[in-house]
Design an enzyme around this catalytic site. Structure first.
Site, PDB file in Angstrom:
ATOM      1  N   GLU A   1       9.184   2.959   5.813  1.00 54.56           N
ATOM      2  CA  GLU A   1      10.158   3.817   5.155  1.00 54.56           C
ATOM      3  C   GLU A   1       9.735   5.251   5.479  1.00 54.56           C
ATOM      4  OE1 GLU A   1      10.432   3.075   0.948  1.00 54.56           O
ATOM      5  OE2 GLU A   1      11.842   4.727   0.694  1.00 54.56           O
TER       6      GLU A   1
ATOM      7  N   ARG B   1      -2.128  -6.699   1.289  1.00 59.42           N
ATOM      8  CA  ARG B   1      -2.283  -5.273   1.581  1.00 59.42           C
ATOM      9  C   ARG B   1      -3.753  -4.986   1.805  1.00 59.42           C
ATOM     10  NH1 ARG B   1       2.266  -2.515  -0.084  1.00 59.42           N
ATOM     11  NH2 ARG B   1       1.472  -0.434   0.190  1.00 59.42           N
TER      12      ARG B   1
ATOM     13  N   LYS C   1       1.686   6.077  -0.194  1.00 59.80           N
ATOM     14  CA  LYS C   1       2.298   7.346   0.217  1.00 59.80           C
ATOM     15  C   LYS C   1       2.600   8.222  -0.990  1.00 59.80           C
ATOM     16  CE  LYS C   1       5.063   4.946   2.784  1.00 59.80           C
ATOM     17  NZ  LYS C   1       6.247   4.517   3.551  1.00 59.80           N
TER      18      LYS C   1
HETATM   19  P1  ATP Z   1       3.324   2.817   0.345  1.00 61.32           P
HETATM   20  O1  ATP Z   1       3.110   2.149  -0.972  1.00 61.32           O
HETATM   21  O2  ATP Z   1       2.122   3.519   0.859  1.00 61.32           O
HETATM   22  O3  ATP Z   1       4.549   3.657   0.374  1.00 61.32           O
HETATM   23  P2  ATP Z   1       4.874   0.838   1.617  1.00 61.32           P
HETATM   24  O4  ATP Z   1       4.555  -0.605   1.744  1.00 61.32           O
HETATM   25  O5  ATP Z   1       5.931   1.232   0.663  1.00 61.32           O
HETATM   26  O6  ATP Z   1       3.550   1.619   1.358  1.00 61.32           O
HETATM   27  P3  ATP Z   1       6.363   1.078   3.993  1.00 61.32           P
HETATM   28  O7  ATP Z   1       6.688   2.280   4.775  1.00 61.32           O
HETATM   29  O8  ATP Z   1       7.449   0.408   3.260  1.00 61.32           O
HETATM   30  O9  ATP Z   1       5.204   1.461   2.996  1.00 61.32           O
HETATM   31  O10 ATP Z   1       5.554   0.030   4.874  1.00 61.32           O
HETATM   32  C1  ATP Z   1       5.762  -0.283   6.222  1.00 61.32           C
HETATM   33  C2  ATP Z   1       4.994  -1.530   6.524  1.00 61.32           C
HETATM   34  O11 ATP Z   1       3.598  -1.310   6.349  1.00 61.32           O
HETATM   35  C3  ATP Z   1       5.382  -2.659   5.587  1.00 61.32           C
HETATM   36  O12 ATP Z   1       5.554  -3.844   6.316  1.00 61.32           O
HETATM   37  C4  ATP Z   1       4.226  -2.739   4.639  1.00 61.32           C
HETATM   38  O13 ATP Z   1       4.091  -4.016   4.144  1.00 61.32           O
HETATM   39  C5  ATP Z   1       3.049  -2.294   5.508  1.00 61.32           C
HETATM   40  N1  ATP Z   1       1.993  -1.719   4.684  1.00 61.32           N
HETATM   41  C6  ATP Z   1       2.068  -0.645   3.871  1.00 61.32           C
HETATM   42  N2  ATP Z   1       0.908  -0.435   3.219  1.00 61.32           N
HETATM   43  C7  ATP Z   1       0.052  -1.398   3.633  1.00 61.32           C
HETATM   44  C8  ATP Z   1      -1.311  -1.733   3.332  1.00 61.32           C
HETATM   45  N3  ATP Z   1      -2.029  -1.031   2.462  1.00 61.32           N
HETATM   46  N4  ATP Z   1      -1.852  -2.791   3.967  1.00 61.32           N
HETATM   47  C9  ATP Z   1      -1.134  -3.504   4.856  1.00 61.32           C
HETATM   48  N5  ATP Z   1       0.139  -3.249   5.180  1.00 61.32           N
HETATM   49  C10 ATP Z   1       0.744  -2.211   4.578  1.00 61.32           C
HETATM   50 MG    MG Z   2       7.849   1.348   0.440  1.00 62.27          MG
END
Ligand code: ATP
Ligand code: MG
Length: 553
Positions: A33, A257, A267
């Site tokens: 995102e 994660r 983020k």
């Molecule tokens: P955040 O909580 O930091 O915003 P998010 O999962 O909302 O993380 P996205 O941009 O939606 O962030 O994630 C893109 C991809 O990265 C998704 O497939 C997500 O599952 C993966 N991802 C994000 N954070 C992690 C993590 N800590 N470990 C492994 N994969 C991750």
């Molecule tokens: Mg997200």
């Protein structure tokens, strides 16, 4: 790595799918995102998704999951692309969920026509109340049994902008008593009069995550849609929507994660650190973002090795940041140029070395002969590290002290003959004599000394600003502590040395060269560095200082 690694659970699934002929090749995607910069958690997901299609036939798409107009920005899109490329991966197609808005709208209309979606006029509070709890079934909304014609009319008018934000939603009609709360008539569209970074003001209704993600996977014919564990309960809805829409059956798989110790990896939290000025920006070298780590001097190879080493898991845990630093040291140890820099300079005068003359010495650039040698200027006055001298030496002190002998790296053995102090007791000058027969590479003195120290020649040295970093947080897992995670910020995570003395070869330091400042750690230039004002970041110390401390107890 050379050792034969066993397959992880995703590799097992993929090998079975390829062997059975279910797929001839696979398609994965990385779906960020664009609401922030990528962090180390994303790096593991990138290495996983792109790694699988490097190993097996197929490709990986980069898909921006940009269905939320409010938090997304083009700056983030650009940084995400730069970070993935820097990590060393190439996507097949650059795609945007927002490009599917017309198709997603069509899918919603299809669900309405099948009697599987309805417009609900309830407020968010009313919807929440009727939802029930995990132990009690929910209740039907009073709008649940609207006719298909009325639903089509209202949904069209939602799209046309006739209704204010929050006044109506489109919901899938599934089962208000379902054991999975997400299956209790989930929201699939909401009204949001907001400008979108790509579609502008074309839309005032936006699909919810659950109605965009799986459908986008399906449109792109993703075979293995890999996400993190919090989406396990969403899988049922993912499958339901694909089945009811009769579209390409992508499959969702989940892994845990990744979290790193002594930092935060969300983020939303990282954005708070930026906004509240706890750090200088998303690429502050203390941040666990890919851009911060790049600026700090991390190599892409060390991050890939780390992701490979930790593999994937089905249960969440905290990975020790020292493992990442270990991978970094391993990499830099082979590639970093060895140079000399004095961080806390004190003057050493060699009284028997002729005044006004310079001797050119030769020093190896690194442990590998292929790295070559360089010339080092040696003179009567040198800068050495203040901590390398002790007026009253401790036991087993092998460095400088009154009367003691020490080797100057790549140069001569010197003997300490005296020193001066100022009124406050601070050493201002150390006097030595040198042994001309003891030159490194041609030592005929027969003298053995135990200590070697680094130095730079006073008339040749150039000054530089040096930034030393420590962990950004004082506790292992700031997110799980009581209160606000920001209460656990380490106030001493940045130490600036304004006037270190470094050898003149560093005047030409380039951004992508990594250095080992002998005995002081691995360094690289910072983006703030200019020809007139050199700035170096310490990427990592030579040894894990924290490991020692824990052992000491
Ligand atoms: P955040 O909580 O930091 O915003 P998010 O999962 O909302 O993380 P996205 O941009 O939606 O962030 O994630 C893109 C991809 O990265 C998704 O497939 C997500 O599952 C993966 N991802 C994000 N954070 C992690 C993590 N800590 N470990 C492994 N994969 C991750
Ligand atoms: Mg997200």
């Amino acid at each position: 790595m050379s050792e034969e690694k066993s397959l992880n659970f995703l590799e097992e699934i993929i090998e079975a799918d390829l062997a059975s002929g279910k797929y001839a090749s696979i398609v994965t995607r990385f779906p960020p995102e664009p609401n922030g910069y990528l962090h180390m958690g994303h790096a593991t997901s990138i290495c996983l998704n792109f790694g699988l299609t490097k190993k097996y036939p197929g490709y990986t798409n980069l898909r921006f999951d940009d269905t939320n107009p409010v938090t997304e920005e083009t700056e983030y899109v650009d940084s995400i692309k730069a970070d993935i490329q820097w990590l060393g991966f190439e996507w097949k197609n650059e795609l945007y969920a927002s490009d599917y808005f017309p198709q997603l709208y069509e899918y919603a209309v299809q669900l309405i026509n099948k009697g599987l979606a309805y417009v609900d006029d309830s407020t968010a509070e009313e919807i929440a109340i009727l939802k029930g709890t995990p132990t009690e079934p929910g209740k039907d909304s009073p709008y649940r049994n609207r006719s298909i014609a009325e639903n089509l009319d209202l949904f069209t008018r939602m799209k046309n902008g006739e209704f204010p934000d929050g006044s109506r939603t489109l919901r899938a009609k599934i089962d208000m008593a379902h054991t999975n709360m997400l299956m209790r008539d989930p929201l699939i569209y909401r009204i949001k009069h907001a400008h979108h970074h790509r579609t502008g003001d074309t839309w005032c209704i936006y699909p919810m995550y659950d109605f965009a993600h799986g459908q986008s996977d399906s449109i792109e014919q993703i075979t293995h849609s890999i996400c993190t564990l919090e989406f396990v309960p969403h899988r049922e809805l993912y499958d339901w929507l694909i089945e009811k829409l009769e579209i390409y059956p992508s499959h969702q798989y989940e892994f845990a994660r990744r979290n790193l110790s002594y930092t935060v990896m969300s983020k939303r939290k990282l954005l708070q650190l930026v906004n509240d000025k706890h750090v200088s920006g998303w690429d502050d070298p203390r941040m666990p973002t890919i851009s911060g780590m790049r600026r700090r001097g991390y190599t892409a190879a060390s991050i890939r090795t780390f992701c490979d080493k930790i593999g994937i898991a089905k249960r969440e845990n905290l990975t020790d940041i020292s493992l990442l630093e270990f991978c970094l040291r391993e990499d830099l140890n082979h590639s970093a140029l060895r140079v000399m820099a004095v961080l806390d300079p004190v003057k050493l005068v060699i009284t028997n070395f002729p005044e006004g003359t310079t001797e050119e010495l030769t020093s190896e650039n690194g442990p590998d002969e292929s790295m070559g040698t360089r010339s080092l200027s040696f003179s009567r006055e040198l800068w050495i590290e203040r901590e390398d001298f002790m007026e009253v030496p401790a036991k087993k002190w092998f460095r400088l002290a009154p009367g003691s002998l020490v080797r100057l790296k790549s140069a001569y053995i010197v003997k300490c003959e005296g020193f001066d102090k100022d009124d406050s007791g601070q050493i201002t000058e150390i006097r030595c004599t040198y042994i001309p027969e003891s030159r490194s590479g041609n030592d005929t003195s027969g003298i053995n000394v135990k200590g070697t120290i680094h130095w730079v020649s006073v008339p040749h040295a150039i000054s530089a600003e040096i930034r030393l970093y420590d962990r950004l947080f004082k506790v292992e897992d700031p997110s799980s502590e009581e209160g606000d995670f920001k209460d656990y910020i380490n106030p001493d995570s940045l130490q600036i040395i304004p006037n270190a003395m470094v050898e003149p070869s560093l005047a030409n330091a380039t951004a992508d060269t990594r250095y080992q400042f002998i005995r002081k750690g691995y360094f690289c230039t910072d983006k703030d560095s200019t020809a007139d004002h050199l700035v170096f970041n310490r990427t990592v110390t030579l040894k894990d200082a924290w490991a020692k401390e824990t052992k000491k107890g």
